[in-house]
Design a protein around this motif. Sequence first.
Motif, PDB file in Angstrom:
ATOM      1  N   LEU A   1     -61.871 -15.078  -8.063  1.00  0.00           N
ATOM      2  CA  LEU A   1     -61.342 -13.718  -7.959  1.00  0.00           C
ATOM      3  C   LEU A   1     -61.534 -12.941  -9.255  1.00  0.00           C
ATOM      4  O   LEU A   1     -61.838 -11.747  -9.232  1.00  0.00           O
ATOM      5  CB  LEU A   1     -59.865 -13.755  -7.568  1.00  0.00           C
ATOM      6  CG  LEU A   1     -59.555 -14.324  -6.175  1.00  0.00           C
ATOM      7  CD1 LEU A   1     -58.065 -14.379  -5.942  1.00  0.00           C
ATOM      8  CD2 LEU A   1     -60.248 -13.522  -5.082  1.00  0.00           C
ATOM      9  N   GLN A   2     -61.388 -13.624 -10.389  1.00  0.00           N
ATOM     10  CA  GLN A   2     -61.605 -12.958 -11.678  1.00  0.00           C
ATOM     11  C   GLN A   2     -63.048 -12.469 -11.795  1.00  0.00           C
ATOM     12  O   GLN A   2     -63.307 -11.329 -12.178  1.00  0.00           O
ATOM     13  CB  GLN A   2     -61.276 -13.916 -12.824  1.00  0.00           C
ATOM     14  CG  GLN A   2     -61.544 -13.343 -14.199  1.00  0.00           C
ATOM     15  CD  GLN A   2     -60.668 -12.156 -14.515  1.00  0.00           C
ATOM     16  OE1 GLN A   2     -59.525 -12.304 -14.903  1.00  0.00           O
ATOM     17  NE2 GLN A   2     -61.190 -10.948 -14.343  1.00  0.00           N
ATOM     18  N   GLN A   3     -63.985 -13.340 -11.426  1.00  0.00           N
ATOM     19  CA  GLN A   3     -65.405 -12.987 -11.509  1.00  0.00           C
ATOM     20  C   GLN A   3     -65.748 -11.820 -10.577  1.00  0.00           C
ATOM     21  O   GLN A   3     -66.444 -10.881 -10.958  1.00  0.00           O
ATOM     22  CB  GLN A   3     -66.255 -14.230 -11.165  1.00  0.00           C
ATOM     23  CG  GLN A   3     -67.749 -14.017 -11.175  1.00  0.00           C
ATOM     24  CD  GLN A   3     -68.310 -13.822  -9.779  1.00  0.00           C
ATOM     25  OE1 GLN A   3     -67.914 -14.489  -8.831  1.00  0.00           O
ATOM     26  NE2 GLN A   3     -69.244 -12.902  -9.642  1.00  0.00           N
ATOM     27  N   ARG A   4     -65.176 -11.843  -9.362  1.00  0.00           N
ATOM     28  CA  ARG A   4     -65.449 -10.761  -8.418  1.00  0.00           C
ATOM     29  C   ARG A   4     -64.777  -9.460  -8.863  1.00  0.00           C
ATOM     30  O   ARG A   4     -65.338  -8.377  -8.694  1.00  0.00           O
ATOM     31  CB  ARG A   4     -64.973 -11.132  -6.999  1.00  0.00           C
ATOM     32  CG  ARG A   4     -65.721 -12.283  -6.368  1.00  0.00           C
ATOM     33  CD  ARG A   4     -67.223 -12.091  -6.358  1.00  0.00           C
ATOM     34  NE  ARG A   4     -67.641 -10.955  -5.555  1.00  0.00           N
ATOM     35  CZ  ARG A   4     -68.774 -10.290  -5.730  1.00  0.00           C
ATOM     36  NH1 ARG A   4     -69.624 -10.632  -6.690  1.00  0.00           N
ATOM     37  NH2 ARG A   4     -69.079  -9.257  -4.954  1.00  0.00           N
ATOM     38  N   ALA A   5     -63.593  -9.559  -9.448  1.00  0.00           N
ATOM     39  CA  ALA A   5     -62.901  -8.365  -9.936  1.00  0.00           C
ATOM     40  C   ALA A   5     -63.729  -7.682 -11.019  1.00  0.00           C
ATOM     41  O   ALA A   5     -63.872  -6.459 -11.029  1.00  0.00           O
ATOM     42  CB  ALA A   5     -61.520  -8.738 -10.467  1.00  0.00           C
TER      43      ALA A   5
ATOM     44  N   ALA B   1     -49.896 -14.285  -4.058  1.00  0.00           N
ATOM     45  CA  ALA B   1     -49.563 -13.962  -5.453  1.00  0.00           C
ATOM     46  C   ALA B   1     -50.749 -13.339  -6.185  1.00  0.00           C
ATOM     47  O   ALA B   1     -50.596 -12.364  -6.931  1.00  0.00           O
ATOM     48  CB  ALA B   1     -49.090 -15.221  -6.175  1.00  0.00           C
ATOM     49  N   LEU B   2     -51.945 -13.881  -5.982  1.00  0.00           N
ATOM     50  CA  LEU B   2     -53.134 -13.345  -6.638  1.00  0.00           C
ATOM     51  C   LEU B   2     -53.489 -11.958  -6.110  1.00  0.00           C
ATOM     52  O   LEU B   2     -53.963 -11.098  -6.857  1.00  0.00           O
ATOM     53  CB  LEU B   2     -54.319 -14.304  -6.459  1.00  0.00           C
ATOM     54  CG  LEU B   2     -54.236 -15.613  -7.248  1.00  0.00           C
ATOM     55  CD1 LEU B   2     -55.315 -16.586  -6.787  1.00  0.00           C
ATOM     56  CD2 LEU B   2     -54.352 -15.360  -8.743  1.00  0.00           C
ATOM     57  N   ASN B   3     -53.263 -11.744  -4.820  1.00  0.00           N
ATOM     58  CA  ASN B   3     -53.545 -10.433  -4.230  1.00  0.00           C
ATOM     59  C   ASN B   3     -52.679  -9.360  -4.876  1.00  0.00           C
ATOM     60  O   ASN B   3     -53.125  -8.234  -5.096  1.00  0.00           O
ATOM     61  CB  ASN B   3     -53.324 -10.480  -2.719  1.00  0.00           C
ATOM     62  CG  ASN B   3     -54.010  -9.340  -2.001  1.00  0.00           C
ATOM     63  OD1 ASN B   3     -55.084  -8.889  -2.391  1.00  0.00           O
ATOM     64  ND2 ASN B   3     -53.401  -8.867  -0.933  1.00  0.00           N
TER      65      ASN B   3
ATOM     66  N   LEU C   1     -57.895  -3.379  -6.435  1.00  0.00           N
ATOM     67  CA  LEU C   1     -58.708  -4.277  -5.611  1.00  0.00           C
ATOM     68  C   LEU C   1     -57.791  -5.061  -4.678  1.00  0.00           C
ATOM     69  O   LEU C   1     -56.575  -5.047  -4.838  1.00  0.00           O
ATOM     70  CB  LEU C   1     -59.487  -5.247  -6.500  1.00  0.00           C
ATOM     71  CG  LEU C   1     -60.420  -4.621  -7.537  1.00  0.00           C
ATOM     72  CD1 LEU C   1     -60.884  -5.667  -8.542  1.00  0.00           C
ATOM     73  CD2 LEU C   1     -61.618  -3.966  -6.849  1.00  0.00           C
ATOM     74  N   GLU C   2     -58.384  -5.747  -3.706  1.00  0.00           N
ATOM     75  CA  GLU C   2     -57.591  -6.630  -2.860  1.00  0.00           C
ATOM     76  C   GLU C   2     -58.448  -7.738  -2.274  1.00  0.00           C
ATOM     77  O   GLU C   2     -59.671  -7.644  -2.226  1.00  0.00           O
ATOM     78  CB  GLU C   2     -56.879  -5.862  -1.754  1.00  0.00           C
ATOM     79  CG  GLU C   2     -57.783  -5.260  -0.706  1.00  0.00           C
ATOM     80  CD  GLU C   2     -57.000  -4.479   0.347  1.00  0.00           C
ATOM     81  OE1 GLU C   2     -55.883  -4.899   0.701  1.00  0.00           O
ATOM     82  OE2 GLU C   2     -57.508  -3.456   0.821  1.00  0.00           O
ATOM     83  N   ILE C   3     -57.760  -8.792  -1.841  1.00  0.00           N
ATOM     84  CA  ILE C   3     -58.424  -9.933  -1.208  1.00  0.00           C
ATOM     85  C   ILE C   3     -58.590  -9.633   0.273  1.00  0.00           C
ATOM     86  O   ILE C   3     -57.681  -9.108   0.914  1.00  0.00           O
ATOM     87  CB  ILE C   3     -57.591 -11.214  -1.388  1.00  0.00           C
ATOM     88  CG1 ILE C   3     -57.431 -11.559  -2.871  1.00  0.00           C
ATOM     89  CG2 ILE C   3     -58.218 -12.385  -0.623  1.00  0.00           C
ATOM     90  CD1 ILE C   3     -56.449 -12.680  -3.151  1.00  0.00           C
ATOM     91  N   VAL C   4     -59.759  -9.982   0.811  1.00  0.00           N
ATOM     92  CA  VAL C   4     -59.980  -9.921   2.256  1.00  0.00           C
ATOM     93  C   VAL C   4     -60.373 -11.304   2.747  1.00  0.00           C
ATOM     94  O   VAL C   4     -60.940 -12.109   2.004  1.00  0.00           O
ATOM     95  CB  VAL C   4     -61.060  -8.891   2.648  1.00  0.00           C
ATOM     96  CG1 VAL C   4     -60.576  -7.484   2.430  1.00  0.00           C
ATOM     97  CG2 VAL C   4     -62.363  -9.136   1.917  1.00  0.00           C
TER      98      VAL C   4
ATOM     99  N   VAL D   1     -63.444 -10.119  -2.287  1.00  0.00           N
ATOM    100  CA  VAL D   1     -62.700  -9.061  -2.967  1.00  0.00           C
ATOM    101  C   VAL D   1     -63.359  -7.723  -2.632  1.00  0.00           C
ATOM    102  O   VAL D   1     -64.586  -7.646  -2.511  1.00  0.00           O
ATOM    103  CB  VAL D   1     -62.720  -9.279  -4.503  1.00  0.00           C
ATOM    104  CG1 VAL D   1     -62.113  -8.091  -5.243  1.00  0.00           C
ATOM    105  CG2 VAL D   1     -61.980 -10.560  -4.862  1.00  0.00           C
ATOM    106  N   MET D   2     -62.553  -6.706  -2.463  1.00  0.00           N
ATOM    107  CA  MET D   2     -63.081  -5.369  -2.243  1.00  0.00           C
ATOM    108  C   MET D   2     -62.149  -4.344  -2.873  1.00  0.00           C
ATOM    109  O   MET D   2     -61.015  -4.656  -3.251  1.00  0.00           O
ATOM    110  CB  MET D   2     -63.257  -5.085  -0.760  1.00  0.00           C
ATOM    111  CG  MET D   2     -61.980  -4.927   0.003  1.00  0.00           C
ATOM    112  SD  MET D   2     -62.285  -4.335   1.667  1.00  0.00           S
ATOM    113  CE  MET D   2     -60.689  -3.661   2.057  1.00  0.00           C
TER     114      MET D   2
END
Length: 198
Positions: A56-60, A95-97, A105-108, A121-122
């Motif tokens: 998630l960090q890398q995608r963010a 929690a990460l979302n 950003l958010e998790i899908v 992530v989007m």
Amino acid sequence: MKTAAFSYVLSVSEQQNLPTEGFSNEDTLNYLLDRQFLLQIDWKGESYLNEIGSFLQQRAITFKTEATFDFTAAYKMANDQAVTPGDFIPALLKALNHELKNKGLEIVQLDLSNDSYYIGVMEKSKQIKKASDEFWRFKPWGSQTGEVLYTVYCSCGSMNVWQLKMGESLSDDSCQECGTVIFDSEGNSIFKVSKDYI
């Protein structure tokens, strides 16, 4: 032309480099997984420490260069909330979302109707659900009902299914076909238990 749902989990430059000509849905999915644009996680947990947080960090950073965050607190919260091993991933993603949403950003999650989580992530403003189709069924994380679907195949071959609110436990339940104990009084089972968070 309708935008493909999976394009929302890609940056503009990643979309431009996507070789979609002649690609089936399965080919495209494998491409996205191989290049870490999507991450597949087994319901039992991460393959290595901080796998989801690192992804998630890398995608963010791909979407927003300055979008760094500390996921230590999210992991601690998930460990504290997880009653069973299958509870850890949903608690962690929740929690990460929350952390990602603070960065816009958010998790899908891509629903492929199996035991794995396919996450990406989007940017929060994207309308990924409207772009979803029969194969690319994406939904923002947290849009689930808060219930868990438990599926157990008994030794007699019968499929047994329970739908409970998250946190509720199964106990003293038997196979509907042959009467074999599936969950004992402590909520333990000798059978493989599949969980789907819905």
